[in-house]
Design a protein around this motif. Structure first.
Motif, PDB file in Angstrom:
ATOM      1  N   LEU A   3      80.536  37.818-108.376  1.00 13.75           N
ATOM      2  CA  LEU A   3      81.605  38.448-107.619  1.00 13.75           C
ATOM      3  C   LEU A   3      81.232  38.673-106.159  1.00 13.75           C
ATOM      4  O   LEU A   3      82.077  38.549-105.271  1.00 13.75           O
ATOM      5  N   PHE A   4      79.978  39.003-105.894  1.00 13.36           N
ATOM      6  CA  PHE A   4      79.587  39.368-104.539  1.00 13.36           C
ATOM      7  C   PHE A   4      78.661  38.336-103.894  1.00 13.36           C
ATOM      8  O   PHE A   4      77.891  38.665-103.003  1.00 13.36           O
ATOM      9  N   GLU A   5      78.738  37.087-104.309  1.00 18.31           N
ATOM     10  CA  GLU A   5      77.953  36.035-103.673  1.00 18.31           C
ATOM     11  C   GLU A   5      78.470  35.799-102.253  1.00 18.31           C
ATOM     12  O   GLU A   5      79.673  35.595-102.058  1.00 18.31           O
ATOM     13  N   PRO A   6      77.592  35.812-101.253  1.00 19.75           N
ATOM     14  CA  PRO A   6      78.043  35.629 -99.864  1.00 19.75           C
ATOM     15  C   PRO A   6      78.676  34.248 -99.669  1.00 19.75           C
ATOM     16  O   PRO A   6      78.243  33.255-100.261  1.00 19.75           O
ATOM     17  N   LEU A   7      79.680  34.186 -98.829  1.00 18.27           N
ATOM     18  CA  LEU A   7      80.314  32.919 -98.504  1.00 18.27           C
ATOM     19  C   LEU A   7      79.510  32.198 -97.438  1.00 18.27           C
ATOM     20  O   LEU A   7      79.022  32.811 -96.482  1.00 18.27           O
ATOM     21  N   ASP A   8      79.372  30.889 -97.597  1.00 17.35           N
ATOM     22  CA  ASP A   8      78.613  30.068 -96.660  1.00 17.35           C
ATOM     23  C   ASP A   8      79.358  29.993 -95.325  1.00 17.35           C
ATOM     24  O   ASP A   8      80.507  29.557 -95.271  1.00 17.35           O
ATOM     25  N   ASP A   9      78.704  30.393 -94.252  1.00 12.16           N
ATOM     26  CA  ASP A   9      79.324  30.317 -92.931  1.00 12.16           C
ATOM     27  C   ASP A   9      78.602  29.333 -92.016  1.00 12.16           C
ATOM     28  O   ASP A   9      78.709  29.405 -90.785  1.00 12.16           O
ATOM     29  N   ILE A  10      77.849  28.389 -92.644  1.00 13.97           N
ATOM     30  CA  ILE A  10      77.112  27.383 -91.876  1.00 13.97           C
ATOM     31  C   ILE A  10      77.618  25.978 -92.185  1.00 13.97           C
ATOM     32  O   ILE A  10      78.026  25.237 -91.291  1.00 13.97           O
ATOM     33  N   SER A  11      77.581  25.594 -93.474  1.00 17.43           N
ATOM     34  CA  SER A  11      78.002  24.248 -93.863  1.00 17.43           C
ATOM     35  C   SER A  11      79.516  24.114 -93.723  1.00 17.43           C
ATOM     36  O   SER A  11      80.273  24.990 -94.146  1.00 17.43           O
ATOM     37  N   ARG A  12      79.935  22.999 -93.157  1.00 18.43           N
ATOM     38  CA  ARG A  12      81.359  22.757 -92.931  1.00 18.43           C
ATOM     39  C   ARG A  12      81.908  21.889 -94.063  1.00 18.43           C
ATOM     40  O   ARG A  12      81.363  20.823 -94.356  1.00 18.43           O
ATOM     41  N   LEU A  13      82.951  22.366 -94.695  1.00 18.22           N
ATOM     42  CA  LEU A  13      83.542  21.688 -95.846  1.00 18.22           C
ATOM     43  C   LEU A  13      84.727  20.842 -95.423  1.00 18.22           C
ATOM     44  O   LEU A  13      85.585  21.282 -94.656  1.00 18.22           O
ATOM     45  N   THR A  14      84.772  19.634 -95.951  1.00 21.32           N
ATOM     46  CA  THR A  14      85.942  18.782 -95.768  1.00 21.32           C
ATOM     47  C   THR A  14      86.139  17.995 -97.060  1.00 21.32           C
ATOM     48  O   THR A  14      85.499  18.288 -98.071  1.00 21.32           O
ATOM     49  N   GLY A  15      87.004  16.991 -97.054  1.00 19.40           N
ATOM     50  CA  GLY A  15      87.284  16.263 -98.282  1.00 19.40           C
ATOM     51  C   GLY A  15      88.161  17.089 -99.200  1.00 19.40           C
ATOM     52  O   GLY A  15      88.914  17.960 -98.759  1.00 19.40           O
ATOM     53  N   ARG A  16      88.060  16.840-100.509  1.00 21.47           N
ATOM     54  CA  ARG A  16      88.898  17.571-101.468  1.00 21.47           C
ATOM     55  C   ARG A  16      88.291  18.936-101.772  1.00 21.47           C
ATOM     56  O   ARG A  16      87.126  19.064-102.129  1.00 21.47           O
ATOM     57  N   LEU A  17      89.115  19.981-101.639  1.00 17.75           N
ATOM     58  CA  LEU A  17      88.687  21.350-101.893  1.00 17.75           C
ATOM     59  C   LEU A  17      89.576  21.974-102.952  1.00 17.75           C
ATOM     60  O   LEU A  17      90.768  21.677-103.037  1.00 17.75           O
ATOM     61  N   ALA A  18      88.975  22.846-103.775  1.00 16.36           N
ATOM     62  CA  ALA A  18      89.723  23.630-104.762  1.00 16.36           C
ATOM     63  C   ALA A  18      89.609  25.095-104.393  1.00 16.36           C
ATOM     64  O   ALA A  18      88.576  25.533-103.872  1.00 16.36           O
ATOM     65  N   LEU A  19      90.657  25.839-104.655  1.00  9.17           N
ATOM     66  CA  LEU A  19      90.622  27.275-104.392  1.00  9.17           C
ATOM     67  C   LEU A  19      91.362  28.023-105.484  1.00  9.17           C
ATOM     68  O   LEU A  19      92.181  27.458-106.215  1.00  9.17           O
ATOM     69  N   SER A  20      91.046  29.297-105.602  1.00 11.33           N
ATOM     70  CA  SER A  20      91.692  30.180-106.573  1.00 11.33           C
ATOM     71  C   SER A  20      92.545  31.192-105.817  1.00 11.33           C
ATOM     72  O   SER A  20      92.075  31.815-104.864  1.00 11.33           O
ATOM     73  N   VAL A  21      93.786  31.348-106.256  1.00 13.44           N
ATOM     74  CA  VAL A  21      94.736  32.226-105.570  1.00 13.44           C
ATOM     75  C   VAL A  21      95.242  33.302-106.528  1.00 13.44           C
ATOM     76  O   VAL A  21      95.566  33.013-107.685  1.00 13.44           O
ATOM     77  N   GLU A  22      95.308  34.511-106.034  1.00 13.41           N
ATOM     78  CA  GLU A  22      95.931  35.629-106.760  1.00 13.41           C
ATOM     79  C   GLU A  22      97.188  36.026-106.011  1.00 13.41           C
ATOM     80  O   GLU A  22      97.202  36.042-104.777  1.00 13.41           O
ATOM     81  N   TYR A  23      98.260  36.331-106.743  1.00 14.57           N
ATOM     82  CA  TYR A  23      99.467  36.794-106.061  1.00 14.57           C
ATOM     83  C   TYR A  23     100.315  37.692-106.948  1.00 14.57           C
ATOM     84  O   TYR A  23     100.314  37.580-108.167  1.00 14.57           O
ATOM     85  N   ASP A  24     100.987  38.601-106.281  1.00  6.84           N
ATOM     86  CA  ASP A  24     102.031  39.424-106.890  1.00  6.84           C
ATOM     87  C   ASP A  24     103.343  38.683-106.628  1.00  6.84           C
ATOM     88  O   ASP A  24     103.771  38.540-105.488  1.00  6.84           O
ATOM     89  N   GLY A  25     103.974  38.209-107.682  1.00  7.31           N
ATOM     90  CA  GLY A  25     105.148  37.359-107.516  1.00  7.31           C
ATOM     91  C   GLY A  25     106.450  38.095-107.297  1.00  7.31           C
ATOM     92  O   GLY A  25     107.509  37.456-107.216  1.00  7.31           O
ATOM     93  N   SER A  26     106.404  39.421-107.157  1.00  5.72           N
ATOM     94  CA  SER A  26     107.633  40.210-107.087  1.00  5.72           C
ATOM     95  C   SER A  26     108.575  39.777-105.974  1.00  5.72           C
ATOM     96  O   SER A  26     109.797  39.797-106.135  1.00  5.72           O
ATOM     97  N   ALA A  27     108.032  39.396-104.826  1.00  9.52           N
ATOM     98  CA  ALA A  27     108.859  39.095-103.655  1.00  9.52           C
ATOM     99  C   ALA A  27     109.164  37.607-103.490  1.00  9.52           C
ATOM    100  O   ALA A  27     109.745  37.213-102.478  1.00  9.52           O
TER     101      ALA A  27
END
Length: 326
Positions: A3-27
């Motif tokens: 949960l608290f692993e630091p995010l990399d702020d050195i290596s630059r990411l490109t190509g295909r990326l995956a991400l996880s999204v949380e949302y409250d769908g009420s609106a």
């Protein structure tokens, strides 16, 4: 990923990326971008475009409907520019409304596809079962003031496990080419005033879970017998079933992929169920044609080695209808 692993702020990411999204769908009108109403997809793409300084288009593991929430919506996109992991996550979140957030971003193989490589999708439907109306939970749980028998609901729901024609639980406007789905498991449990319907399948029909929840509430109230779900399933007629349960109680909590893609694990949501302690991917998947096919086994081999409903599922794994729409 802890949960608290630091995010990399050195290596630059490109190509295909995956991400996880949380949302409250009420609106929102749901996940999918629409011209006439706000959507989660449009908000996310606009925020990513701010980070990339150019247009970004995303594909998700499965669409959700109006008012439905998500805690692990998996999305992929082909990054048009190189940015660090920290920039993709923090920059995107800085440009998102407060009811949407990105948890993580990781590089993935070029053959990763959020929708077509998903082995399973999982939802939790949350019912607040108490005489007084909800306050803190009013936007993320459905209120039922009459007593519900969760054990009776669970027993009735087991008739749905396996591969079936779910026409009785399909919205009239569903655009899927087939009503067949493989439901891996469904449980109904009570935790104090909360009743949680936890369900996983290869994919879902439009309003399928909310229609199942509506029928199970009728069983829980004692209005229908323990064989009600089996009878509805056999009828294959939505017009003979119960009302659709509200969207506010529905949460998209997991999308499961083959381990080779290395997606981060995270606690299953929503956070009001964090006491359950389960993390993504902990449940075993069934040994079925769709799972084996998406892990690389040829479809012809599956069809020749399977019979009946399993062969039907094998023939459906290519279909564009195999997506979540709840």
């Amino acid at each position: 990923m802890p949960l608290f692993e630091p995010l990399d702020d050195i290596s630059r990411l490109t190509g295909r990326l995956a991400l996880s999204v949380e949302y409250d769908g009420s609106a929102y009108c749901g996940w999918q971008r629409l011209k006439h109403a706000p959507s989660v997809q449009a908000s996310l793409e606009a925020a990513l475009a701010k980070v990339a300084a150019t247009d970004v288009r995303v594909l998700c593991s499965g669409r959700t409907d109006t008012g439905v929430h998500a805690t692990r919506q998996i999305v992929h996109f082909d990054a048009p520019v190189a940015r660090t992991q920290k920039a993709w996550v923090f920059g995107t979140n800085a440009n998102l409304p407060r009811d949407i957030a990105v948890h993580w971003v990781v590089p993935v193989a070029d053959d990763f596809h959020a929708r077509f490589k998903a082995l399973a999708r999982r939802y939790r439907y949350v019912i607040l079962n108490q005489p007084s109306r909800p306050v803190l939970e009013r936007a993320n749980a459905t209120w039922c003031r009459e007593p519900l028998d969760a054990e009776r609901m669970h027993a009735a729901a087991q008739a749905l496990v396996g591969e079936h024609d779910f026409s009785s639980f399909r919205a009239a406007g569903c655009q899927s080419k087939t009503p067949w789905r493989h439901l891996h498991f469904i449980t109904v449990n009570r935790y104090g005033p909360l009743i949680v319907i936890d369900v996983q399948a290869n994919a879902f029909l439009h309003h399928m879970i909310r229609n199942i929840a509506g029928a199970l509430v009728a069983v829980g109230k004692g209005e229908q017998g323990a064989d009600y779900m089996a009878r509805l399933l056999a009828l294959r007629d939505r017009s003979l079933a119960n009302v659709t349960a509200p969207g506010c109680g529905l949460h998209f909590v997991d999308s499961v992929y083959d381990e080779r893609f290395g997606l981060p694990r995270e606690p299953l949501g929503p956070n009001l169920l964090a006491f359950l302690g389960e993390w993504t991917g902990e449940r075993s998947l069934p040994d079925c044609p769709m799972v084996r096919f998406r892990r690389g086994q040829p479809i012809a081999e599956l069809e020749s080695s399977q019979a009946g409903g399993a062969a039907h599922e094998a023939r459906q794994v290519h279909s564009s209808s195999q997506e979540v729409r709840e």
